[in-house]
Motif scaffolding. Sequence first.
Motif, PDB file in Angstrom:
ATOM      1  N   LEU A  93      -7.440   8.234  -7.270  1.00  0.00           N
ATOM      2  CA  LEU A  93      -6.654   7.033  -7.017  1.00  0.00           C
ATOM      3  C   LEU A  93      -6.406   6.846  -5.522  1.00  0.00           C
ATOM      4  O   LEU A  93      -6.470   5.723  -5.008  1.00  0.00           O
ATOM      5  CB  LEU A  93      -5.326   7.107  -7.766  1.00  0.00           C
ATOM      6  CG  LEU A  93      -5.410   6.825  -9.266  1.00  0.00           C
ATOM      7  CD1 LEU A  93      -4.101   7.199  -9.955  1.00  0.00           C
ATOM      8  CD2 LEU A  93      -5.726   5.359  -9.524  1.00  0.00           C
ATOM      9  N   SER A  94      -6.136   7.935  -4.814  1.00  0.00           N
ATOM     10  CA  SER A  94      -5.961   7.847  -3.368  1.00  0.00           C
ATOM     11  C   SER A  94      -7.221   7.303  -2.709  1.00  0.00           C
ATOM     12  O   SER A  94      -7.158   6.431  -1.829  1.00  0.00           O
ATOM     13  CB  SER A  94      -5.612   9.223  -2.798  1.00  0.00           C
ATOM     14  OG  SER A  94      -5.491   9.179  -1.397  1.00  0.00           O
ATOM     15  N   GLY A  95      -8.379   7.791  -3.151  1.00  0.00           N
ATOM     16  CA  GLY A  95      -9.654   7.301  -2.618  1.00  0.00           C
ATOM     17  C   GLY A  95      -9.884   5.838  -2.931  1.00  0.00           C
ATOM     18  O   GLY A  95     -10.403   5.081  -2.094  1.00  0.00           O
ATOM     19  N   MET A  96      -9.499   5.406  -4.144  1.00  0.00           N
ATOM     20  CA  MET A  96      -9.642   3.999  -4.512  1.00  0.00           C
ATOM     21  C   MET A  96      -8.756   3.108  -3.645  1.00  0.00           C
ATOM     22  O   MET A  96      -9.173   2.027  -3.201  1.00  0.00           O
ATOM     23  CB  MET A  96      -9.304   3.813  -5.996  1.00  0.00           C
ATOM     24  CG  MET A  96     -10.323   4.425  -6.942  1.00  0.00           C
ATOM     25  SD  MET A  96      -9.742   4.540  -8.663  1.00  0.00           S
ATOM     26  CE  MET A  96      -9.513   2.814  -9.076  1.00  0.00           C
ATOM     27  N   PHE A  97      -7.522   3.561  -3.391  1.00  0.00           N
ATOM     28  CA  PHE A  97      -6.612   2.785  -2.534  1.00  0.00           C
ATOM     29  C   PHE A  97      -7.188   2.654  -1.124  1.00  0.00           C
ATOM     30  O   PHE A  97      -7.163   1.572  -0.526  1.00  0.00           O
ATOM     31  CB  PHE A  97      -5.238   3.455  -2.460  1.00  0.00           C
ATOM     32  CG  PHE A  97      -4.474   3.463  -3.758  1.00  0.00           C
ATOM     33  CD1 PHE A  97      -4.833   2.630  -4.818  1.00  0.00           C
ATOM     34  CD2 PHE A  97      -3.384   4.306  -3.945  1.00  0.00           C
ATOM     35  CE1 PHE A  97      -4.131   2.642  -6.013  1.00  0.00           C
ATOM     36  CE2 PHE A  97      -2.664   4.312  -5.126  1.00  0.00           C
ATOM     37  CZ  PHE A  97      -3.040   3.486  -6.165  1.00  0.00           C
ATOM     38  N   ILE A  98      -7.697   3.759  -0.584  1.00  0.00           N
ATOM     39  CA  ILE A  98      -8.247   3.755   0.771  1.00  0.00           C
ATOM     40  C   ILE A  98      -9.482   2.860   0.848  1.00  0.00           C
ATOM     41  O   ILE A  98      -9.644   2.068   1.796  1.00  0.00           O
ATOM     42  CB  ILE A  98      -8.571   5.193   1.215  1.00  0.00           C
ATOM     43  CG1 ILE A  98      -7.271   5.978   1.420  1.00  0.00           C
ATOM     44  CG2 ILE A  98      -9.408   5.195   2.494  1.00  0.00           C
ATOM     45  CD1 ILE A  98      -7.469   7.463   1.642  1.00  0.00           C
ATOM     46  N   ALA A  99     -10.357   2.949  -0.163  1.00  0.00           N
ATOM     47  CA  ALA A  99     -11.559   2.111  -0.183  1.00  0.00           C
ATOM     48  C   ALA A  99     -11.190   0.630  -0.221  1.00  0.00           C
ATOM     49  O   ALA A  99     -11.814  -0.203   0.465  1.00  0.00           O
ATOM     50  CB  ALA A  99     -12.433   2.477  -1.385  1.00  0.00           C
ATOM     51  N   TYR A 100     -10.173   0.292  -0.999  1.00  0.00           N
ATOM     52  CA  TYR A 100      -9.729  -1.101  -1.064  1.00  0.00           C
ATOM     53  C   TYR A 100      -9.187  -1.562   0.286  1.00  0.00           C
ATOM     54  O   TYR A 100      -9.500  -2.676   0.749  1.00  0.00           O
ATOM     55  CB  TYR A 100      -8.646  -1.256  -2.133  1.00  0.00           C
ATOM     56  CG  TYR A 100      -7.890  -2.568  -2.034  1.00  0.00           C
ATOM     57  CD1 TYR A 100      -8.466  -3.757  -2.473  1.00  0.00           C
ATOM     58  CD2 TYR A 100      -6.616  -2.615  -1.469  1.00  0.00           C
ATOM     59  CE1 TYR A 100      -7.785  -4.963  -2.356  1.00  0.00           C
ATOM     60  CE2 TYR A 100      -5.921  -3.808  -1.355  1.00  0.00           C
ATOM     61  CZ  TYR A 100      -6.510  -4.981  -1.794  1.00  0.00           C
ATOM     62  OH  TYR A 100      -5.841  -6.165  -1.667  1.00  0.00           O
TER      63      TYR A 100
ATOM     64  N   SER B 148       0.823  -1.214   0.000  1.00  0.00           N
ATOM     65  CA  SER B 148       0.000   0.000   0.000  1.00  0.00           C
ATOM     66  C   SER B 148       0.853   1.258   0.000  1.00  0.00           C
ATOM     67  O   SER B 148       0.534   2.237  -0.686  1.00  0.00           O
ATOM     68  CB  SER B 148      -0.941  -0.006   1.209  1.00  0.00           C
ATOM     69  OG  SER B 148      -0.207   0.021   2.420  1.00  0.00           O
ATOM     70  N   ILE B 149       1.961   1.254   0.744  1.00  0.00           N
ATOM     71  CA  ILE B 149       2.800   2.454   0.805  1.00  0.00           C
ATOM     72  C   ILE B 149       3.599   2.628  -0.486  1.00  0.00           C
ATOM     73  O   ILE B 149       3.816   3.751  -0.953  1.00  0.00           O
ATOM     74  CB  ILE B 149       3.718   2.401   2.033  1.00  0.00           C
ATOM     75  CG1 ILE B 149       2.863   2.399   3.305  1.00  0.00           C
ATOM     76  CG2 ILE B 149       4.682   3.585   2.048  1.00  0.00           C
ATOM     77  CD1 ILE B 149       3.647   2.225   4.578  1.00  0.00           C
ATOM     78  N   ALA B 150       4.032   1.521  -1.106  1.00  0.00           N
ATOM     79  CA  ALA B 150       4.718   1.622  -2.404  1.00  0.00           C
ATOM     80  C   ALA B 150       3.791   2.262  -3.435  1.00  0.00           C
ATOM     81  O   ALA B 150       4.213   3.118  -4.225  1.00  0.00           O
ATOM     82  CB  ALA B 150       5.160   0.242  -2.875  1.00  0.00           C
ATOM     83  N   ALA B 151       2.513   1.851  -3.436  1.00  0.00           N
ATOM     84  CA  ALA B 151       1.547   2.416  -4.386  1.00  0.00           C
ATOM     85  C   ALA B 151       1.189   3.851  -4.025  1.00  0.00           C
ATOM     86  O   ALA B 151       1.094   4.722  -4.900  1.00  0.00           O
ATOM     87  CB  ALA B 151       0.288   1.552  -4.419  1.00  0.00           C
ATOM     88  N   GLY B 152       1.007   4.116  -2.726  1.00  0.00           N
ATOM     89  CA  GLY B 152       0.669   5.470  -2.311  1.00  0.00           C
ATOM     90  C   GLY B 152       1.781   6.457  -2.618  1.00  0.00           C
ATOM     91  O   GLY B 152       1.527   7.608  -2.970  1.00  0.00           O
ATOM     92  N   GLY B 153       3.030   6.005  -2.520  1.00  0.00           N
ATOM     93  CA  GLY B 153       4.153   6.878  -2.846  1.00  0.00           C
ATOM     94  C   GLY B 153       4.145   7.326  -4.283  1.00  0.00           C
ATOM     95  O   GLY B 153       4.614   8.435  -4.605  1.00  0.00           O
TER      96      GLY B 153
END
Length: 435
Positions: A186-193, A144-149
């Motif tokens: 994209l940030s919202g999609m990551f958080i929802a997942y 998750s942090i690799a993608a969020g970065g």
Amino acid sequence: MEWSLLLTLIFAVLITLIMVGVPIAFSLGIVSLGLVLIFLGPNQLMLFSTTAFGQLNNFALVAIPLFVFMAEIILHSGVSTDAFDMLAKWTSKLPGSLAVAAQLTCTLFAAVSGASTATAAAVGSIAVPEMLNRGYDKRLTCGSIAAGGALGALIPPSIYMIIYGTLVEESIGQLFMGGVIPGLMLSGMFIAYIIARCIFQPELAPRLTEVTWEERWRSLYKVWAILFLALSMFVSIYVGLATPSEIAGIGAFFAMAIGFAYRRLTWKAIQGAFLSTCRITCFIGWILVAATVFGYILSYLQLPQKLSAWIISQSASPYVVLLGINLILIFLGCLMDPAGILLVTIPIFVPIIKALGFDPVWFGVMFVVNTELAQITPPLGLNLFIIKGISPPHVALKDILIGAWPFMLLDMVGLALVCIFPQIILWLPSTMMGR
């Protein structure tokens, strides 16, 4: 020589040089030098010096070292630690609260960083140890942090958008605004997942101890300055108060002021920030010079124009061509870093998308959305190796790769959405004042 064969040969040599480890700037320079000698003659080697001066003597490029310096100062100021602590308190009731807080911290740091690797390193160095110590699943944590970065490349300010806007002569301010909604989406999609997965698999993310409202409100004072800095830069660009370069200068000044106010900046930290900024800026400058000469010689040989004319003559749907471009970019993302992909392909792809009637601002932002995949795509995903470098020894690279896979799929969904619905990118730039 047939133009298609020549173009294929040029890119085959270029990719071969990159694959054997020649830096992207030197690879572009070697190919460009060979093309100049073959097609223009030794008398035209002066092209390199005139191009270097003409390309780098550009006020828009002042933003690059200033934004890099601003990110370095904020990194050394410990603001990322404060932001993560504050967001962890405010999201404590959510499933996977620390992972959600890490994503929000990546989004916030991206708004003052401009580079995905810096975002991944700044947030990962704080969040990864904390999440693993709290019993979080190592794959979810690192992936998750690799993608969020990677959001650091998309949410303004973005170094890639500055380079693209300079090469294509498009408004950097509009490119910045075009990246806001896709970045937040994209940030919202990551958080929802993360929340959905932690609801169905609560063992991945143990619940935190209860946080009082007093603790939440007290945590805000640590990050108000960085929130103000990010918001003021966004508003200034949006309403046209200043250019991105001017805002970068003001942002760098206030970043230092914040660091001194927090009493965390030492002379050693400032010296390190200057040296890091110098290295990154010189690296980008050499690439820009080589890429500009490369684009010039391709244009002189009429290769992009001939390729565009050939594609249009095939009567292929513009969206089929766009799909092909995106597939090529995804493939290149497995082999090259985003800066290299940008500078190698722009001289070819931009004439094509203009000929097909696509908006260059939309294409530039879509391009950056695509290159987010390159940051977490093996075997050369830089964020994967950054997270590996800051993780404990028991976290294998394989775990990080497996953890990043769902976020790769979400990036692909986001890419498809901005292609199908261009207004996701274009709406905010169309409302800018003084555009």
